[in-house]
Design a protein around this motif. Sequence first.
Motif, PDB file in Angstrom:
ATOM      1  N   GLN A   1       6.797   4.498  -2.418  1.00  0.00           N
ATOM      2  CA  GLN A   1       7.671   5.199  -1.485  1.00  0.00           C
ATOM      3  C   GLN A   1       7.742   6.679  -1.851  1.00  0.00           C
ATOM      4  O   GLN A   1       7.855   7.031  -3.023  1.00  0.00           O
ATOM      5  CB  GLN A   1       9.082   4.613  -1.503  1.00  0.00           C
ATOM      6  CG  GLN A   1      10.018   5.185  -0.458  1.00  0.00           C
ATOM      7  CD  GLN A   1      11.397   4.547  -0.489  1.00  0.00           C
ATOM      8  OE1 GLN A   1      12.304   5.031  -1.172  1.00  0.00           O
ATOM      9  NE2 GLN A   1      11.555   3.431   0.233  1.00  0.00           N
TER      10      GLN A   1
ATOM     11  N   GLY B   1      -1.114  -2.774   1.474  1.00  0.00           N
ATOM     12  CA  GLY B   1      -1.641  -1.552   0.872  1.00  0.00           C
ATOM     13  C   GLY B   1      -2.202  -0.600   1.912  1.00  0.00           C
ATOM     14  O   GLY B   1      -3.030  -0.990   2.746  1.00  0.00           O
TER      15      GLY B   1
ATOM     16  N   ASP C   1      -1.351   1.321   6.809  1.00  0.00           N
ATOM     17  CA  ASP C   1      -0.127   0.687   6.293  1.00  0.00           C
ATOM     18  C   ASP C   1       0.801   1.741   5.686  1.00  0.00           C
ATOM     19  O   ASP C   1       1.111   1.722   4.491  1.00  0.00           O
ATOM     20  CB  ASP C   1      -0.517  -0.374   5.258  1.00  0.00           C
ATOM     21  CG  ASP C   1       0.668  -1.224   4.811  1.00  0.00           C
ATOM     22  OD1 ASP C   1       1.753  -1.079   5.397  1.00  0.00           O
ATOM     23  OD2 ASP C   1       0.482  -2.019   3.864  1.00  0.00           O
ATOM     24  N   VAL C   2       1.218   2.665   6.520  1.00  0.00           N
ATOM     25  CA  VAL C   2       2.192   3.686   6.129  1.00  0.00           C
ATOM     26  C   VAL C   2       3.143   3.884   7.293  1.00  0.00           C
ATOM     27  O   VAL C   2       2.719   3.945   8.454  1.00  0.00           O
ATOM     28  CB  VAL C   2       1.498   5.014   5.746  1.00  0.00           C
ATOM     29  CG1 VAL C   2       0.558   5.488   6.842  1.00  0.00           C
ATOM     30  CG2 VAL C   2       2.528   6.103   5.433  1.00  0.00           C
TER      31      VAL C   2
ATOM     32  N   GLN D   1       7.005   4.858   3.556  1.00  0.00           N
ATOM     33  CA  GLN D   1       6.714   3.656   2.792  1.00  0.00           C
ATOM     34  C   GLN D   1       5.224   3.336   2.930  1.00  0.00           C
ATOM     35  O   GLN D   1       4.706   3.189   4.035  1.00  0.00           O
ATOM     36  CB  GLN D   1       7.542   2.475   3.301  1.00  0.00           C
ATOM     37  CG  GLN D   1       7.478   1.246   2.418  1.00  0.00           C
ATOM     38  CD  GLN D   1       8.202   1.457   1.085  1.00  0.00           C
ATOM     39  OE1 GLN D   1       9.234   2.110   1.035  1.00  0.00           O
ATOM     40  NE2 GLN D   1       7.649   0.903   0.012  1.00  0.00           N
ATOM     41  N   PHE D   2       4.551   3.248   1.802  1.00  0.00           N
ATOM     42  CA  PHE D   2       3.128   2.925   1.773  1.00  0.00           C
ATOM     43  C   PHE D   2       2.952   1.503   1.235  1.00  0.00           C
ATOM     44  O   PHE D   2       3.491   1.167   0.183  1.00  0.00           O
ATOM     45  CB  PHE D   2       2.360   3.895   0.858  1.00  0.00           C
ATOM     46  CG  PHE D   2       2.361   5.322   1.330  1.00  0.00           C
ATOM     47  CD1 PHE D   2       1.288   5.829   2.056  1.00  0.00           C
ATOM     48  CD2 PHE D   2       3.424   6.168   1.041  1.00  0.00           C
ATOM     49  CE1 PHE D   2       1.280   7.152   2.491  1.00  0.00           C
ATOM     50  CE2 PHE D   2       3.428   7.483   1.465  1.00  0.00           C
ATOM     51  CZ  PHE D   2       2.350   7.979   2.192  1.00  0.00           C
ATOM     52  N   GLY D   3       2.189   0.673   1.978  1.00  0.00           N
ATOM     53  CA  GLY D   3       1.752  -0.599   1.424  1.00  0.00           C
ATOM     54  C   GLY D   3       2.664  -1.778   1.610  1.00  0.00           C
ATOM     55  O   GLY D   3       2.546  -2.759   0.870  1.00  0.00           O
ATOM     56  N   ASP D   4       3.539  -1.770   2.595  1.00  0.00           N
ATOM     57  CA  ASP D   4       4.394  -2.934   2.819  1.00  0.00           C
ATOM     58  C   ASP D   4       3.603  -4.146   3.303  1.00  0.00           C
ATOM     59  O   ASP D   4       4.059  -5.285   3.183  1.00  0.00           O
ATOM     60  CB  ASP D   4       5.476  -2.594   3.853  1.00  0.00           C
ATOM     61  CG  ASP D   4       6.745  -2.080   3.184  1.00  0.00           C
ATOM     62  OD1 ASP D   4       6.751  -1.972   1.950  1.00  0.00           O
ATOM     63  OD2 ASP D   4       7.717  -1.778   3.907  1.00  0.00           O
ATOM     64  N   GLU D   5       2.439  -3.904   3.868  1.00  0.00           N
ATOM     65  CA  GLU D   5       1.651  -4.991   4.439  1.00  0.00           C
ATOM     66  C   GLU D   5       0.322  -5.157   3.707  1.00  0.00           C
ATOM     67  O   GLU D   5      -0.701  -5.461   4.309  1.00  0.00           O
ATOM     68  CB  GLU D   5       1.428  -4.749   5.928  1.00  0.00           C
ATOM     69  CG  GLU D   5       2.731  -4.674   6.719  1.00  0.00           C
ATOM     70  CD  GLU D   5       2.518  -4.306   8.171  1.00  0.00           C
ATOM     71  OE1 GLU D   5       1.338  -4.218   8.589  1.00  0.00           O
ATOM     72  OE2 GLU D   5       3.515  -4.104   8.870  1.00  0.00           O
TER      73      GLU D   5
ATOM     74  N   LYS E   1      -6.097   1.054  -2.349  1.00  0.00           N
ATOM     75  CA  LYS E   1      -4.875   0.586  -1.717  1.00  0.00           C
ATOM     76  C   LYS E   1      -3.689   1.303  -2.352  1.00  0.00           C
ATOM     77  O   LYS E   1      -3.494   1.225  -3.568  1.00  0.00           O
ATOM     78  CB  LYS E   1      -4.723  -0.932  -1.887  1.00  0.00           C
ATOM     79  CG  LYS E   1      -5.650  -1.746  -1.005  1.00  0.00           C
ATOM     80  CD  LYS E   1      -5.368  -3.233  -1.149  1.00  0.00           C
ATOM     81  CE  LYS E   1      -6.274  -4.046  -0.233  1.00  0.00           C
ATOM     82  NZ  LYS E   1      -6.027  -5.507  -0.354  1.00  0.00           N
TER      83      LYS E   1
ATOM     84  N   SER F   1       0.404   1.957  -2.646  1.00  0.00           N
ATOM     85  CA  SER F   1       1.707   1.327  -2.421  1.00  0.00           C
ATOM     86  C   SER F   1       2.787   2.110  -3.149  1.00  0.00           C
ATOM     87  O   SER F   1       2.597   2.532  -4.289  1.00  0.00           O
ATOM     88  CB  SER F   1       1.692  -0.126  -2.896  1.00  0.00           C
ATOM     89  OG  SER F   1       1.353  -0.199  -4.270  1.00  0.00           O
TER      90      SER F   1
ATOM     91  N   THR G   1       4.204   5.535  -7.573  1.00  0.00           N
ATOM     92  CA  THR G   1       3.301   5.061  -6.525  1.00  0.00           C
ATOM     93  C   THR G   1       1.962   4.665  -7.137  1.00  0.00           C
ATOM     94  O   THR G   1       1.412   5.393  -7.971  1.00  0.00           O
ATOM     95  CB  THR G   1       3.112   6.157  -5.454  1.00  0.00           C
ATOM     96  OG1 THR G   1       4.374   6.410  -4.848  1.00  0.00           O
ATOM     97  CG2 THR G   1       2.126   5.720  -4.388  1.00  0.00           C
TER      98      THR G   1
END
Length: 598
Positions: free
Chosen positions: A193, A274, A247-248, A268-272, A189, A191, A178
């Motif tokens: 999993q 961060g 964004d989590v 899931q962190f940061g798909d959009e 930011k 990002s 991560t």
Amino acid sequence: MTSYTAPAKDIQFTLETVCDWSSINALPAFEEATHDLMTAVIEEAAKLSANVIAPLNRIGDLEGSKLVDGTVKTPAGFKEAYRQYVDGGWNGLSFNPEWGGQGLPFSLALAVQETWTAANMAFSLCPMLTQGAIEALDHHGSDDLKAIYLEKLVSGEWTGTMNLTEPQAGSDVGALKTRAEPNGDGSWKISGQKIFITWGDHEMTENIVHLVLARTPGAPSGSKGISMFVVPKFLVNEDGSLGKRNDVKCVSLEHKLGIHASPTCVLQFGDEGGAIGWMVGDENRGMRNMFTMMNHARVNVGLQGVAIAERAYQQALSYARERVQSADLMQPNKGGVPIIRHADVRRMLMTMKASTEAVRALAYYNAAAVDRAHGCESDEDRAAAQGLADLLTPVTKAYATDLGVEVTSLAIQVYGGMGYIEETGVAQHFRDARIAPIYEGTNGIQAMDLVGRKLSMAGGAHWRNLFQNIRDFVADLPGSGDLGAIAPYLEDGIEALQNAAVWLSGNDASEARDTAGGAAPFLRMFGAVTGAWLLAVEAVAASKRLEDDAEDAAFLTAKIKTARFFAEQILPPATALLGPITRGSEMLYALDEEDFSA
């Protein structure tokens, strides 16, 4: 499934005797924690656990938590029960009054935690993780982070999580991937999993505060390059109100053997672009921060073994009193009798009772050492107490959770075939208990921590002091009666334990496999000897109260008999582990890898 009644009498007795409550109350930090207050807190916790939380245990097991439209929905009644828990001020028992806590001893908070956990283990995991997050932020967070998050976390209005594990890393946290990238304004930011995140999402509170381990640009490899970040589910505005969704997100829930009501999330962190987070403490010091959470959590996980054992014991005892089957061997012509009259059922019930009370004493004694490490006035006393707490933590976590599994298995055995049927409910305890030896560091890792780090602390002074205390106690036991009968077993136990500790401590790096091979049986022996000693401490206290014509003679007599049972029936097999501990690893590697399938 039978109802749950918190063993308030035994909890209070253990706090009074094993923890020496009067001496904890005498510490300046805990001068308000009087005996009357302790008793009142336990009694009120018992009511909430029995009347509100325990009835949801079976419901939670059957319904489970579910992921619906991107949000986790908990089983019926959980949200309302959690609100009663928060409204009662239970979450802040042991935390700093500066943030709304009550500043009471950890040992009392642990005793209260036992009642929630026995009532409903899945439910209890939510506040347990929050408590760990509070510890980490209080010790390592900046003043700004404390001001934003601690009051809400201490009250329980918001909950907290620990985000360590990743699919490729498992227990090797140093292998995490991560990432954290600086935003230039003090935020980062995030990002990546994370998996196995207990209570990682739910609808019981309006916000969830994730503590996340991640790597910053240019960080060293391995565990030395890990930093910690606070990443809220909802961002917090300057006025303390909640802003936009971070964004989590929870992308799936694990389908587990037990604790079905506890949502174990893949986050899931940061798909959009961060998830926004803020660093906790210094860069690349995340593992140090996380251990603040984990050490606290490991004592609480050890308590889960105590609690689930108590719940299973109560249910097995109730069934054994009601189930009529076969004649009494001493009265073969009288027809069927309740199975509690049969010797083998008595063996199982006594093993369950003695084991549960032993690990309760161990966990509470560990917690009392934490209290003294925080509350003693002299540096020397605080250091000694902290050393004892550090030494006992892996033992509490592993030995108590191992016995929790064994006791819940025995509960099924008491039921016989009916125990294997889900409708009776006793199998749930076994399924729920099985996770505790795995998470917060597997019990094998706890054993390696004990022999690899804890034995060598302060040149071995901590375990030598503990062992000497046990020897001095045994020397003062009377020569006859139940207490006298305990003495020779404790003498054998502490002698074997000391010999094992000396042998393990003498191994060097070239004998690392031998040390590792003996770690798990050594921890087992350590837990059994310490548990036997603490039960004997209780037995001596019970004997003195009987001499003073104290009330409740039946309870006090049972304490003495239970201590003797543990010493005579449970301690000797653990003492015999000296041989396997000191034989090294030769037979562990006697087969080549391909020979395992031969």
